[in-house]
Write an enzyme that holds these catalytic residues in place. Sequence first.
Site, PDB file in Angstrom:
ATOM      1  N   GLY A 230       1.094  -1.360   0.046  1.00 13.61           N
ATOM      2  CA  GLY A 230      -0.261  -0.141  -0.420  1.00 13.61           C
ATOM      3  C   GLY A 230       1.198   1.267  -0.149  1.00 13.61           C
ATOM      4  O   GLY A 230       0.539   2.533   0.213  1.00 13.61           O
ATOM      5  N   GLU A 272       4.770  -6.590   3.024  1.00 13.82           N
ATOM      6  CA  GLU A 272       4.432  -7.075   1.660  1.00 13.82           C
ATOM      7  C   GLU A 272       4.428  -5.961   0.737  1.00 13.82           C
ATOM      8  O   GLU A 272       3.636  -6.410  -0.218  1.00 13.82           O
ATOM      9  CB  GLU A 272       3.329  -7.887   1.973  1.00 13.82           C
ATOM     10  CG  GLU A 272       3.167  -8.856   2.472  1.00 13.82           C
ATOM     11  CD  GLU A 272       1.249  -9.434   3.041  1.00 13.82           C
ATOM     12  OE1 GLU A 272       0.818  -8.653   2.568  1.00 13.82           O
ATOM     13  OE2 GLU A 272       1.592 -10.127   3.430  1.00 13.82           O
ATOM     14  N   GLY A 274       4.513  -4.168  -2.294  1.00  8.76           N
ATOM     15  CA  GLY A 274       5.200  -4.184  -4.330  1.00  8.76           C
ATOM     16  C   GLY A 274       5.664  -3.366  -5.318  1.00  8.76           C
ATOM     17  O   GLY A 274       6.739  -3.468  -5.038  1.00  8.76           O
ATOM     18  N   ARG A 275       4.485  -2.114  -5.339  1.00  7.00           N
ATOM     19  CA  ARG A 275       4.463  -2.138  -5.526  1.00  7.00           C
ATOM     20  C   ARG A 275       5.830  -0.605  -5.600  1.00  7.00           C
ATOM     21  O   ARG A 275       6.687  -0.022  -6.026  1.00  7.00           O
ATOM     22  CB  ARG A 275       3.263  -0.480  -5.733  1.00  7.00           C
ATOM     23  CG  ARG A 275       3.257   0.934  -6.564  1.00  7.00           C
ATOM     24  CD  ARG A 275       2.164   1.744  -6.357  1.00  7.00           C
ATOM     25  NE  ARG A 275       0.623   0.853  -5.896  1.00  7.00           N
ATOM     26  CZ  ARG A 275      -0.083   0.863  -7.066  1.00  7.00           C
ATOM     27  NH1 ARG A 275       0.313   0.740  -8.244  1.00  7.00           N
ATOM     28  NH2 ARG A 275      -0.761   0.017  -7.236  1.00  7.00           N
ATOM     29  N   ARG A 310      -2.232  -0.688 -16.601  1.00  8.49           N
ATOM     30  CA  ARG A 310      -2.923   0.529 -15.896  1.00  8.49           C
ATOM     31  C   ARG A 310      -3.925   1.726 -16.378  1.00  8.49           C
ATOM     32  O   ARG A 310      -4.433   2.007 -15.219  1.00  8.49           O
ATOM     33  CB  ARG A 310      -1.976   1.151 -14.549  1.00  8.49           C
ATOM     34  CG  ARG A 310      -1.242  -0.777 -14.083  1.00  8.49           C
ATOM     35  CD  ARG A 310      -0.551  -0.187 -12.681  1.00  8.49           C
ATOM     36  NE  ARG A 310      -1.159   0.745 -11.418  1.00  8.49           N
ATOM     37  CZ  ARG A 310      -0.763   2.386 -11.540  1.00  8.49           C
ATOM     38  NH1 ARG A 310      -0.444   2.401 -12.612  1.00  8.49           N
ATOM     39  NH2 ARG A 310      -1.673   2.420 -10.493  1.00  8.49           N
ATOM     40  N   TYR A 314      -7.563   1.259 -14.944  1.00  8.13           N
ATOM     41  CA  TYR A 314      -7.203   2.471 -13.879  1.00  8.13           C
ATOM     42  C   TYR A 314      -8.263   4.489 -14.276  1.00  8.13           C
ATOM     43  O   TYR A 314      -7.958   4.687 -13.093  1.00  8.13           O
ATOM     44  CB  TYR A 314      -7.003   2.144 -13.095  1.00  8.13           C
ATOM     45  CG  TYR A 314      -6.157   1.137 -12.003  1.00  8.13           C
ATOM     46  CD1 TYR A 314      -7.194   0.041 -11.651  1.00  8.13           C
ATOM     47  CD2 TYR A 314      -5.475   0.658 -12.202  1.00  8.13           C
ATOM     48  CE1 TYR A 314      -7.020  -1.244 -10.736  1.00  8.13           C
ATOM     49  CE2 TYR A 314      -4.847  -0.642 -11.799  1.00  8.13           C
ATOM     50  CZ  TYR A 314      -6.063  -2.002 -11.287  1.00  8.13           C
ATOM     51  OH  TYR A 314      -5.705  -2.836 -10.488  1.00  8.13           O
ATOM     52  N   CYS A 341      -7.980  -3.783 -30.081  1.00 11.43           N
ATOM     53  CA  CYS A 341      -9.643  -2.869 -30.621  1.00 11.43           C
ATOM     54  C   CYS A 341     -10.355  -2.570 -29.345  1.00 11.43           C
ATOM     55  O   CYS A 341     -11.223  -3.607 -28.678  1.00 11.43           O
ATOM     56  CB  CYS A 341      -9.776  -4.368 -31.605  1.00 11.43           C
ATOM     57  SG  CYS A 341      -8.976  -4.823 -32.982  1.00 11.43           S
ATOM     58  N   GLU A 342      -9.822  -1.731 -28.722  1.00  8.75           N
ATOM     59  CA  GLU A 342     -10.143  -0.634 -27.499  1.00  8.75           C
ATOM     60  C   GLU A 342     -10.096   0.119 -27.185  1.00  8.75           C
ATOM     61  O   GLU A 342      -8.624   0.802 -27.794  1.00  8.75           O
ATOM     62  CB  GLU A 342      -9.744  -2.088 -26.585  1.00  8.75           C
ATOM     63  CG  GLU A 342     -10.427  -2.995 -25.900  1.00  8.75           C
ATOM     64  CD  GLU A 342     -11.682  -2.947 -25.252  1.00  8.75           C
ATOM     65  OE1 GLU A 342     -11.775  -1.335 -24.986  1.00  8.75           O
ATOM     66  OE2 GLU A 342     -12.240  -3.554 -24.689  1.00  8.75           O
TER      67      GLU A 342
HETATM   68  C1  LIG Z   1      -1.475  -6.182  -3.742  1.00  8.95           C
HETATM   69  C2  LIG Z   1      -1.061  -6.655  -2.208  1.00  8.95           C
HETATM   70  C3  LIG Z   1       0.294  -6.251  -2.000  1.00  8.95           C
HETATM   71  C4  LIG Z   1       1.148  -5.840  -2.600  1.00  8.95           C
HETATM   72  O1  LIG Z   1       0.530  -4.525  -2.472  1.00  8.95           O
HETATM   73  P1  LIG Z   1       1.868  -2.802  -3.561  1.00  8.95           P
HETATM   74  O2  LIG Z   1       0.624  -2.497  -3.631  1.00  8.95           O
HETATM   75  O3  LIG Z   1       1.953  -3.380  -4.446  1.00  8.95           O
HETATM   76  O4  LIG Z   1       2.472  -2.702  -2.151  1.00  8.95           O
HETATM   77  C5  LIG Z   1       0.981  -7.003  -0.675  1.00  8.95           C
HETATM   78  N1  LIG Z   1      -0.122  -7.549   0.187  1.00  8.95           N
HETATM   79  C6  LIG Z   1      -0.878  -8.087  -0.706  1.00  8.95           C
HETATM   80  C7  LIG Z   1      -1.914  -9.136   0.380  1.00  8.95           C
HETATM   81  C8  LIG Z   1      -1.791  -7.842  -1.582  1.00  8.95           C
HETATM   82  O5  LIG Z   1      -3.007  -8.639  -2.079  1.00  8.95           O
END
Ligand SMILES: *Cc1c(COP(=O)(O)O)cnc(C)c1O
Length: 424
Positions: A230, A272, A274-275, A310, A314, A341-342
Amino acid sequence: MKKPFVTLEKAQELIREYPTPFHLYDEKGIRENARRLREAFSWNPGFKEYFAVKANANPFVLRILNEEGCGCDCSSMTELMLSEAVGITGSDVMFSSNDTPPEEFKKAAELGAYINLDDITQIPVVEKVLGSFPKTMCCRFNPGGIFQMSNGIMDNPGDAKYGMTRSQIAEAFRILMDKGVEQFGIHAFLASNTVTNEYYPKLASILFELAVELNKETGAHISFINLSGGIGIPYLPDQEPNDISVIGDGVHRCYDEILGKAGMGDVKIFTELGRYMLAPYGCLVTTAINEKHTYKEYIGVDACAVDLMRPAMYGAYHHITVLGKEDQPCDHMYDVTGSLCENNDKFAIDRMLPAIEQGDILVIHDTGGHGYSMGYNYNGKLRSAEILLREDGSAQLIRRAETPRDYFATFDCFDILRDMKYND
Ligand SMILES: *Cc1c(COP(=O)(O)O)cnc(C)c1O
């Protein structure tokens, strides 16, 4: 101003070997960012980042992050398999899934991963497939309602499919303790792509207070709190980026105030992300191949929404740099499109850019997380290559581009396609 991590000269050199489009990753940027995160949470001896594999499921990327002390956060069978293949197992793996097929719990347990239960109804499912429970289990919390901070509404957990209610999580702890579980984790994910230093400390204080309450109510020993993902990145050029050291300090303060005071100063902090770990350190390199002048001015590129979903999904902003024209005035307004084709297959709408000619190389920024990994094959489009720009300046192909053979590979049942002569 956003500056690409690749120059025109380097891009031209890469393109001679690997035709566009491709995703390019910056090893140096990935490593330095991972070190900053570790430093920001170094006050917590048990701190660990479990990289959300869904954001970038490339084994080379997972290995680099693992070398920087990160584990894997997996949410599916193949993500668990990937983590295992890279050699990331045991307590270096978090399994945070939802609507989970039972056999995936089995795989997670085989790896020795932490299992993060999304729902109380999963308890009998896990018991059935595993026979008994691991010594440590994690439960995902959803506080419901609207998640608000000083700068407004962040998200709407009450509408989200994830996590357990307050009474369910207490009940889940009691049931699991009864069944021999000794250590607990708590997890929640309340808002995505937050570009504010306040989100993590706010989420942390909610989870720390919950941990103190659950410990009092059930006697459960809480060994870790998983702040999940997040933390966002500034996709827009004028956005102020998060400061991870300020975020780490903010979480530290709440930790001391809430957990420290309650005598729970041994709780480990897990993340956790990611982004935040990958998005800025990847870009999509694509070539302008068409122009069109109708009711609007269009530039058609050789990448499309299957390479980066994305914007179409979004309406997300991704900054674009025309390589070699960084210093030219942005005095042309374009829609930059892919070939699906979108009509939502547009990387940019009404974007002011320098005059673009066919053959120009465009860099679409911030595609390192939730870029390639969200790809698909609509319109028979093939997935692109992924290339790693190493710290020494060399390039390594870390995933080749798909070929028609890959696209047709699942048609085993049709002789005519199986025997087609698609050799490259
Ligand atoms: C998507 C997700 C993440 C990573 O989210 P980011 O926005 O990429 O940091 C971590 N934990 C869970 C359970 C997720 O679904």
